[in-house]
Scaffold this active site. Structure first.
Site, short mmCIF file in Angstrom:
data_model
loop_
_atom_site.label_atom_id
_atom_site.label_comp_id
_atom_site.label_asym_id
_atom_site.label_seq_id
_atom_site.Cartn_x
_atom_site.Cartn_y
_atom_site.Cartn_z
N ILE A 25 37.75 29.97 52.35
CA ILE A 25 38.05 29.24 53.59
C ILE A 25 36.81 28.48 54.06
CG2 ILE A 25 38.75 29.47 56.01
CD1 ILE A 25 40.41 31.97 55.09
N GLY A 50 31.19 34.71 47.53
CA GLY A 50 31.32 33.26 47.48
C GLY A 50 30.61 32.74 46.24
N GLN A 90 32.96 32.94 59.19
CA GLN A 90 33.93 33.37 58.17
C GLN A 90 33.38 34.52 57.33
OE1 GLN A 90 36.86 31.55 58.41
NE2 GLN A 90 35.68 30.55 60.04
N TYR A 158 39.56 47.92 56.81
CA TYR A 158 39.40 46.48 57.03
C TYR A 158 40.02 46.07 58.37
CZ TYR A 158 40.28 41.44 56.51
OH TYR A 158 40.34 40.09 56.72
N ASP A 290 49.10 48.49 53.09
CA ASP A 290 49.84 47.25 53.26
C ASP A 290 51.01 47.43 54.23
OD1 ASP A 290 48.41 45.56 51.70
OD2 ASP A 290 49.73 45.67 49.95
N1 LIG Z 1 42.07 34.65 53.01
C1 LIG Z 1 42.88 35.23 53.88
O1 LIG Z 1 44.10 35.27 53.69
C2 LIG Z 1 42.33 35.85 55.13
C3 LIG Z 1 43.23 36.48 56.01
C4 LIG Z 1 42.73 37.05 57.18
C5 LIG Z 1 41.39 36.96 57.48
N2 LIG Z 1 40.54 36.38 56.59
C6 LIG Z 1 39.13 36.33 56.93
O2 LIG Z 1 38.67 35.00 56.73
C7 LIG Z 1 37.29 35.00 56.35
C8 LIG Z 1 37.09 34.19 55.09
O3 LIG Z 1 37.88 34.76 54.07
P1 LIG Z 1 38.01 34.13 52.61
O4 LIG Z 1 39.38 34.39 52.16
O5 LIG Z 1 37.44 32.77 52.60
O6 LIG Z 1 37.06 35.15 51.80
P2 LIG Z 1 35.83 34.88 50.80
O7 LIG Z 1 35.46 36.21 50.25
O8 LIG Z 1 36.17 33.78 49.86
O9 LIG Z 1 34.69 34.36 51.78
C9 LIG Z 1 33.85 35.22 52.49
C10 LIG Z 1 32.44 34.71 52.34
O10 LIG Z 1 31.56 35.54 53.10
C11 LIG Z 1 30.40 35.76 52.33
N3 LIG Z 1 29.78 37.03 52.74
C12 LIG Z 1 30.27 38.28 52.55
N4 LIG Z 1 29.40 39.19 53.01
C13 LIG Z 1 28.35 38.50 53.53
C14 LIG Z 1 27.13 38.89 54.12
N5 LIG Z 1 26.83 40.18 54.28
N6 LIG Z 1 26.28 37.93 54.53
C15 LIG Z 1 26.55 36.61 54.33
N7 LIG Z 1 27.70 36.18 53.75
C16 LIG Z 1 28.59 37.12 53.35
C17 LIG Z 1 30.89 35.83 50.89
O11 LIG Z 1 29.86 35.60 49.94
C18 LIG Z 1 31.94 34.72 50.90
O12 LIG Z 1 31.38 33.47 50.58
C19 LIG Z 1 36.90 36.47 56.26
O13 LIG Z 1 36.33 36.85 57.47
C20 LIG Z 1 38.23 37.17 56.05
O14 LIG Z 1 38.19 38.51 56.49
C21 LIG Z 1 40.98 35.82 55.42
#
Ligand SMILES: NC(=O)c1ccc[n+]([C@@H]2O[C@H](COP(=O)([O-])OP(=O)(O)OC[C@H]3O[C@@H](n4cnc5c(N)ncnc54)[C@H](O)[C@@H]3O)[C@@H](O)[C@H]2O)c1
Length: 335
Positions: A25, A50, A90, A158, A290
Site C-alpha cells: 500500500i 517491503g 503504513q 494482530y 479468521d
Molecule cells: N493489505 C491489507 O489488506 C491490509 C488490511 C488492513 C490493514 N492493513 C494495514 O495496512 C498497512 C500496510 O499494509 P500492506 O498490505 O502494504 O503491508 P506490507 O507488508 O506490504 O507493508 C508494510 C511495510 O511496513 C514496513 N515495516 C514493517 N515493520 C517495520 C518497522 N519496524 N519499521 C519500519 N518499517 C516497517 C515493511 O517493510 C513494509 O514495507 C499495514 O499497517 C497493515 O497492517 C493492510
C-alpha cells in the site's frame, strides 16, 4: 494507474512521510504522490516486508527521499518526521497468522512503533497523521454490514494491535490536540502485493497459483466472504483523509472498502474466468483467527471524507491480474 487525481489543491508545498512506503500500500501511495507533484515524499521503512524494487520504479524522481530505519527506534521516527506536514503511517507487521506465531514482535512494531510515530509527529508539529487501521478490529462481532462504532472482541494478536492504535490515536487527539485519522482497511489488493512467503494474502496467492497453473490452497470451504478493495480506492481514502478540512472529519476512524461482499469461491471463479483457467482449488481447514464474513458500511467515509470508491472487484481483479502477468520477473526478484 491513478489517471484521475483524488485531490484538487496543489501538493508541491507539502512534505509527506509514508512509513512502510516500500510495501504494497505504501508504494502505491508514493506512486500517487509523486505522480501529482508532491513537494517531498519521504519514505521510512526497514524493508522487513517491503522491497527496494517497489521504490526503484521512482528512483529518478528528485522529490523521493528514502530513510532506511525501524519505527521501533524513537530517534529514527523523530528524524523522519522532521519537517513533515502529513504522515501516512503504513508501517506494521501485517497478517493474522504471523501475529499468532510471533505476538511479541507484532506488538513491538504495531503498538510500540505506532506510539513512537505519534510522539515524533506531535513533537515535529505534523499537521495531519493518517494511519492504517484494520477491519480486524470488528473481531467476533457478527453484525453486517460493519459500522464504525459497533465492534466486537479481537480474534488475534494482530487485531489487538490495530485496535490499540485506535485507542492511542483517540487519546493523542484529545490530549495533544493532534489531527489524526484512522482508516480501517478491508482486504486491500492490487499491484505490488507480495505473493511470496508464508503470510501472503489470498488474492496475490490465487493469481500467482493460476498464472503458474498450480491449484491454490483454500482455507476452509471458500464460503467465507470479504469486502475486497482495490488499492486505488485505498489511496483515494488516504489522500482525502490527508487533505480534508471539515473539523467533523478529523479524529475519527473510517471503514475503507467498496461495500461489496464476495466469497472466496466467487473470487476464485472470477479470477479463473478472467485468466481462462480451469484449475480447482485444494480445500483445507479453516484458519485460526479468521472471521467468517466481512462487509463494510462505507457511508461515514463517503459523508465526511468525500470517499467515493471508483473500482469494484471485477475491474480491480482485471487490473491486478494484468499487472501480475506483465511483471512476472519483477515479482520473482528478491528485493
Ligand atoms: N493489505 C491489507 O489488506 C491490509 C488490511 C488492513 C490493514 N492493513 C494495514 O495496512 C498497512 C500496510 O499494509 P500492506 O498490505 O502494504 O503491508 P506490507 O507488508 O506490504 O507493508 C508494510 C511495510 O511496513 C514496513 N515495516 C514493517 N515493520 C517495520 C518497522 N519496524 N519499521 C519500519 N518499517 C516497517 C515493511 O517493510 C513494509 O514495507 C499495514 O499497517 C497493515 O497492517 C493492510
Amino acid at each position: 494507474m491513478y489517471n484521475t487525481p483524488f485531490h484538487d489543491q496543489p501538493l508541491d508545498k507539502l512534505t509527506f512521510l509514508v512509513t512502510g512506503g516500500s510495501g504494497f500500500i505504501g508504494s502505491n501511495l508514493v506512486e500517487y504522490l509523486l505522480k501529482y507533484g508532491a513537494g517531498t515524499v519521504r519514505v521510512l521503512d526497514n524493508y522487513s516486508n517491503g522491497f527496494r524494487k517497489n521504490l526503484g520504479l521512482f528512483a529518478d524522481n528528485p522529490a523521493l527521499e528514502i530513510v532506511e530505519g525501524d519505527i521501533r527506534d524513537p530517534e529514527v521516527c523523530r528524524a523522519a518526521c522532521h519537517g513533515a506536514h502529513i504522515v501516512l503511517h503504513q508501517a506494521a507487521l501485517g497478517s493474522v497468522p504471523r501475529s499468532i506465531n510471533d505476538p511479541i514482535t507484532t506488538n513491538d512494531v504495531n503498538v510500540g512503533g505506532f506510539v513512537n510515530m505519534l510522539v515524533a509527529a506531535k513533537d515535529a508539529g505534523v499537521k495531519r497523521f493518517v494511519y492504517a487501521a484494520s477491519s480486524s478490529t470488528y473481531g467476533d462481532s457478527k453484525a453486517l454490514p460493519k459500522v464504525e462504532d459497533r465492534i466486537g472482541k479481537p480474534l488475534s494478536p494482530y487485531a489487538v494491535t490495530k485496535y490499540a492504535n485506535e485507542l492511542y490515536a483517540d487519546v493523542f487527539g484529545k490530549t495533544y490536540g493532534m489531527e489524526i485519522i484512522g482508516l480501517r482497511y478491508f482486504n486491500i489488493f492490487g499491484p505490488r502485493q507480495d505473493p511470496n512467503g508464508a503470510y501472503a494474502a489470498v488474492i496475490p496467492l490465487f493469481i500467482d497459483a493460476i498464472l503458474q497453473g498450480k491449484p491454490p490452497r483454500m482455507n476452509g470451504d471458500g464460503g467465507q466472504t470479504r469486502d475486497f478493495t482495490f488499492v486505488e480506492n485505498c489511496v483515494q481514502a488516504n489522500i482525502k483523509a490527508a487533505l480534508v478540512t471539515n473539523p467533523e472529519a478529523i479524529n475519527q476512524v473510517y471503514n475503507i472498502a467498496v461495500a461489496d461482499r464476495t466469497s472466496l469461491n466467487d473470487l476464485f471463479n472470477i479470477l479463473k474466468e478472467e485468466a481462462g483457467s480451469d484449475l480447482t482449488p485444494e480445500y483445507g481447514p479453516d484458519r485460526a483467527g479468521d472471521i467468517r464474513d466481512s462487509l463494510a458500511d462505507i457511508s461515514k467515509a463517503q459523508r465526511l471524507l468525500g470517499y467515493d470508491p471508483q473500482i469494484r472487484i471485477r475491474e480491480g481483479l482485471q487490473k491486478t491480474l494484468a499487472w501480475f502477468k506483465e511483471n512476472q520477473t519483477f515479482i520473482r526478484e528478491s528485493n
